[in-house]
Design a protein around this motif. Structure first.
Motif, PDB file in Angstrom:
ATOM      1  N   VAL A   1       0.855  -1.188   0.000  1.00  0.00           N
ATOM      2  CA  VAL A   1       0.000   0.000   0.000  1.00  0.00           C
ATOM      3  C   VAL A   1       0.891   1.238   0.000  1.00  0.00           C
ATOM      4  O   VAL A   1       1.775   1.381   0.853  1.00  0.00           O
ATOM      5  CB  VAL A   1      -0.936   0.018   1.225  1.00  0.00           C
ATOM      6  N   LEU A   2       0.684   2.165  -0.958  1.00  0.00           N
ATOM      7  CA  LEU A   2       1.430   3.412  -1.053  1.00  0.00           C
ATOM      8  C   LEU A   2       0.563   4.573  -0.600  1.00  0.00           C
ATOM      9  O   LEU A   2      -0.610   4.659  -0.953  1.00  0.00           O
ATOM     10  CB  LEU A   2       1.879   3.668  -2.497  1.00  0.00           C
ATOM     11  N   ASP A   3       1.141   5.478   0.196  1.00  0.00           N
ATOM     12  CA  ASP A   3       0.501   6.750   0.554  1.00  0.00           C
ATOM     13  C   ASP A   3       1.447   7.842   0.077  1.00  0.00           C
ATOM     14  O   ASP A   3       2.426   8.184   0.749  1.00  0.00           O
ATOM     15  CB  ASP A   3       0.279   6.835   2.057  1.00  0.00           C
ATOM     16  N   GLU A   4       1.174   8.363  -1.111  1.00  0.00           N
ATOM     17  CA  GLU A   4       2.086   9.313  -1.717  1.00  0.00           C
ATOM     18  C   GLU A   4       2.167  10.615  -0.925  1.00  0.00           C
ATOM     19  O   GLU A   4       3.229  11.259  -0.870  1.00  0.00           O
ATOM     20  CB  GLU A   4       1.674   9.578  -3.162  1.00  0.00           C
ATOM     21  N   ALA A   5       1.059  11.013  -0.307  1.00  0.00           N
ATOM     22  CA  ALA A   5       1.068  12.259   0.452  1.00  0.00           C
ATOM     23  C   ALA A   5       1.973  12.142   1.676  1.00  0.00           C
ATOM     24  O   ALA A   5       2.696  13.078   2.025  1.00  0.00           O
ATOM     25  CB  ALA A   5      -0.354  12.630   0.863  1.00  0.00           C
ATOM     26  N   ALA A   6       1.927  10.991   2.339  1.00  0.00           N
ATOM     27  CA  ALA A   6       2.741  10.780   3.547  1.00  0.00           C
ATOM     28  C   ALA A   6       4.097  10.167   3.246  1.00  0.00           C
ATOM     29  O   ALA A   6       4.897   9.953   4.159  1.00  0.00           O
ATOM     30  CB  ALA A   6       1.978   9.896   4.529  1.00  0.00           C
ATOM     31  N   HIS A   7       4.356   9.849   1.983  1.00  0.00           N
ATOM     32  CA  HIS A   7       5.617   9.222   1.551  1.00  0.00           C
ATOM     33  C   HIS A   7       5.843   7.886   2.266  1.00  0.00           C
ATOM     34  O   HIS A   7       6.943   7.576   2.707  1.00  0.00           O
ATOM     35  CB  HIS A   7       6.815  10.144   1.826  1.00  0.00           C
ATOM     36  N   THR A   8       4.805   7.082   2.379  1.00  0.00           N
ATOM     37  CA  THR A   8       4.926   5.790   3.069  1.00  0.00           C
ATOM     38  C   THR A   8       4.629   4.633   2.125  1.00  0.00           C
ATOM     39  O   THR A   8       3.837   4.765   1.184  1.00  0.00           O
ATOM     40  CB  THR A   8       3.973   5.698   4.281  1.00  0.00           C
TER      41      THR A   8
END
Length: 812
Positions: A165-172
């Motif tokens: 799972v990628l969270d581009e806003a949180a860079h995770t």
């Protein structure tokens, strides 16, 4: 938020060798390094040769060799088996006791061999190997058999990544996964005390080029901060969580937080692997996880290179292994078979096709039948030409198609003729029903023939002469063979199998052979011999002259469970023994060979008076042959210096005395540091001891000591002989290492050592220079408080209680 949901290839073998080893401590060190175009080697040759040779024949492996399993690629690699270099290695994969894959290849000079990977061997190589690339799954067992009789084993660890799972806003980037029962998971709140035996890795060489990550491989549990020297923070953060228990299984989540979107994309472009292993190397200097599984996220299974067998879902099941056919009347044939065996993972058998093919190979009659719930199937083919001979084909059908059929070469479409045979001989019995010996001589062939009944197609007669029940593995008698030679009372038993694999009833006939009424010998002694697989049989010597001279003897072996000669089961053919010419002898001894060690036997002896033998003697007591007399000094091994070593000659066989001596280095007096004379304590015992010498200087002995064991053995007649064997004991290198080498006031030297309790002394200037500092190894670690007094040349010469350790360079 994005989910990685499309398969893609993985460009590199994962590794956890990145980072700054002088400033960080690995909780799960690994020795693997990525190699372009091939699998990495996990141990160096130097590391392997110092390990004891007996570290094999285990599951999981205990080193120095290792077994690595890539279930997503259906690949197995063995590495570090340098002692087996050049040997044949058979790799077998099993599931629930059933073989699902097998292959054979030659171990390379580097101790390396791969299955299902370019440069290695395909699955399906070797006699009896199923022609399939197995779909390796959690719990599958791997066994490696070497041609010298040794083996090693491992199994697939049940751990895998299931999603990203990628969270581009949180860079995770979060890796989710699962693990099964028995997997040793880490304790997220105490990674130092309980790191487990797993690793979740991301590998991308580009991450170390210009990114804040700065490493090609990042993982969890990965780096643990050294509280004495925390150093700069890495360019990312990683935390893990675990649900469930090691006993029951559960899930995990590993979350990486990066400093920017570019680093997140580099990580997302990397390969993801869930690793699990069965055991850690006991030597901290050997960074390896034994029984290692590397479960690569979104890697593909199946054949690893061109020409390899297909995966199980594409494999057709071959015809049944047990089947028969017999005539069922004019124009009909009945076919019977057991269900075909299906390899795990292959499509289920949906039905069978049964065909009767005429001899012209053009006309056939067949049926397509569903696979019933019964384990045994049957059908009758009708409409055939009465009396004609057909071949029968039985093929299994599945979603993958129709497999290779099982074939019966010839069956007649007519009433079945029961397969039987008749025992015949030209010799006629006397009035008492006894036969003269049934043998072939100058006057003709008076042996016994077994003649199949008329009309039996392809009759194959199996028989026994030893009293046992005949089977399809018993000896075969074919018309035209030499007749059976019967010289002693014998029950001949036989069965007949026809070309349709139908076995008829057992037949038997007892042949009572004329015997001399003169006395039989009496067995006085039976004893195992110093020779492997042999027993000495001794009996009284009967007169070679006089009214009833004896000119020879006949010795017969029986199974140890035989009660008497009338009902016992004979083993092998009788052995003829000439009458000794030495008139002073009162006993005769015959060595009976080609027996099986550990299996009990009994024996009988008959005397030959002229051309007729006496009755057999009563059976002897049971005796089992033993392994040959031999010296066995035990396997080569290694030891830390200063430790007591126990030599082990207990595996020697039939030894009555022992003598140990040192042969290398040659014990030349007076002893020097290059050729020390070792004191062997108890050199005439099976397991003496000695103290492994300490090093007296950097130029001390090479750490290799060789000992010879000479054993004495005794023959049955009291004479003795000797056997010898050597063993090598090598120095096991002290596991001394420094994890921090900064030396100044307020900064301590920190390191590890394998010699628990060893007192370390740090000399300045030379091996014999002044001692600047000391330390004691406790719980595998040592610490030296730093000062501003620098050693000469920035170097310490380190000694322990057990000898010279080596040099240690420090920085201010």
């Amino acid at each position: 938020m994005q989910h990685r949901d499309e398969p893609r290839s993985v460009a590199a073998v994962p590794s956890t060798t990145g980072g700054s080893p002088t400033r960080r401590l690995w909780t799960t060190p690994r020795s693997r390094t990525a190699l372009v175009g091939g699998l990495a080697l996990g141990l160096t040759s130097a590391a392997l040769t110092g390990m004891p040779a007996q570290a094999i024949n285990s599951n999981p492996p205990t080193g120095p060799g290792n077994i690595e399993i890539f279930p997503m690629r259906d690949m197995v690699a063995i590495e570090g088996y340098t002692e087996q270099a050049g040997m044949q290695a058979t790799i077998t994969a099993t599931r629930g006791g059933q073989v699902i894959g097998k292959t054979t290849g030659t171990v390379g000079a580097d101790g390396f061999l791969e299955a299902n990977h370019p440069g290695g061997v395909c699955w399906g190589v070797g006699t009896g190997a199923p022609q399939v690339t197995p779909d390796l799954q959690q719990g599958d067992e791997i066994k490696v058999d070497f041609s010298n009789g040794q083996w090693d084993g491992s199994k697939v660890v049940d751990i895998e990544a299931t999603g990203v799972v990628l969270d581009e806003a949180a860079h995770t980037l979060t890796i989710n996964g699962r693990y099964g029962p028995g997997v040793d998971m880490p304790n997220p709140t105490d990674l130092v005390g309980d790191p487990g035996k797993i690793g979740i890795e991301i590998v991308n060489p580009e991450m170390r080029n210009g990114s804040a990550i700065g490493e090609r491989a990042i993982g969890w549990p990965g780096h643990v901060v050294d509280p004495l020297d925390p150093g700069p923070e890495p360019g990312y953060q990683v935390v893990g969580s675990v649900t469930g228990t090691d006993a029951a299984g559960g899930t995990f989540a590993v979350k990486y937080t990066f400093q920017n979107s570019a680093d997140l994309e580099l990580a997302n472009a990397g390969s993801i692997t869930a690793l699990g292993w069965l055991a850690n190397h006991e030597d901290p200097n050997q960074e390896a996880q034994y029984g290692l599984t590397l479960n690569e996220f979104y890697e593909f299974g199946g054949p690893g290179m061109g020409g390899c067998p297909a995966g199980p879902t594409q494999v057709r099941t071959n015809g049944p292994g047990t089947y028969s056919a017999l005539g069922a009347g004019a124009g009909s044939i009945t076919v019977n078979w057991d269900d075909a065996k299906v390899l795990p993972g292959t499509p289920a058998v949906e039905g069978y096709t049964v065909r009767a093919v005429a001899r012209n190979q053009e006309d056939e009659v067949g049926k397509r039948l569903p696979n019933t719930a019964a384990a045994k199937e049957t059908t009758t083919l009708t409409g055939l030409v009465a009396g004609d001979i057909y071949s029968i084909e039985i093929a299994a059908k599945s979603a993958a198609g129709e497999g290779t059929p099982s074939v019966i070469s010839q069956v007649r479409a007519a009433a079945h003729v029961v397969p039987t045979a008749t025992a015949t001989t030209l010799r006629r019995p006397n009035a008492d029903g006894k036969y003269a010996p049934l043998v072939t001589g100058a006057n003709g062939d008076f042996g016994v023939h077994l003649d199949p009944a008329a009309g039996v197609l392809g009759a194959e007669v199996h028989y026994t002469l030893d009293g046992s029940t005949p089977t399809l593995q018993s000896r075969t008698f074919t018309p035209g063979d030499p007749s059976l030679q019967i010289r002693q009372d014998t029950t001949l038993r036989w069965i007949v199998v026809d070309s349709g694999n139908v076995v008829g009833p057992q037949g038997e006939k007892f042949y009572d052979i004329v015997e001399s009424t003169n006395p039989a010998p009496v067995i006085s002694k039976v004893a195992a011999t110093p020779v492997s697989g042999a027993v000495d049989v001794t009996w009284n010597k009967l007169p070679a002259d006089g009214e009833n001279p004896v000119n020879g003897y006949r010795v017969q072996a029986y199974t140890g469970a035989s009660a008497d000669v009338a009902t016992g089961v004979r083993v092998g053919d009788p052995v003829m023994v000439a009458q000794p010419t030495d008139a002073t002898l009162t006993e005769v001894t015959r060595r009976m060979g080609y027996l099986t060690n550990g299996t009990s036997y009994k024996f009988s002896v008959a005397a030959r008076y002229g051309t007729v033998f006496s009755n057999e003697s009563a059976l002897s007591e049971a005796v089992a042959p033993e392994a040959a007399a031999a010296a066995n000094a035990g396997p080569d091994a290694s030891s830390l210096r200063g430790r007591t070593v126990t030599l082990n000659g207990t595996a020697s066989t039939k030894a009555v005395s022992y003598q140990w001596t040192q042969v290398r280095p040659a014990p030349v007096a007076p002893a020097t540091y290059r050729d020390p004379i070792i004191t062997i304590n108890g050199p005439t015992t099976a397991s003496p001891t000695f103290r492994f010498p300490t090093k007296t200087s950097a130029a001390s002995d090479d750490g290799t000591y060789e000992f010879r064991l000479v054993t004495t053995h005794q023959n049955a007649d009291g004479t003795t002989f000797t056997r010898g064997d050597n063993v090598i004991i090598k120095e096991q290198k002290d596991g001394f290492a420094a994890s921090r080498t900064r030396w100044r006031a307020g900064d301590n030297l920190v390191g590890t050592g394998t010699q628990e309790g060893a007192r370390l002394s740090f000399h300045s200037g030379s091996h014999t220079g002044p001692v600047v500092a000391t330390a004691v190894v406790a719980n595998g670690a040592w610490t030296v408080p730093g000062t501003n007094a620098q050693p000469t040349g920035g170097k310490f010469y380190v000694w322990s209680d057990y000898g010279y350790v080596g040099e240690l360079s420090v920085t201010p």
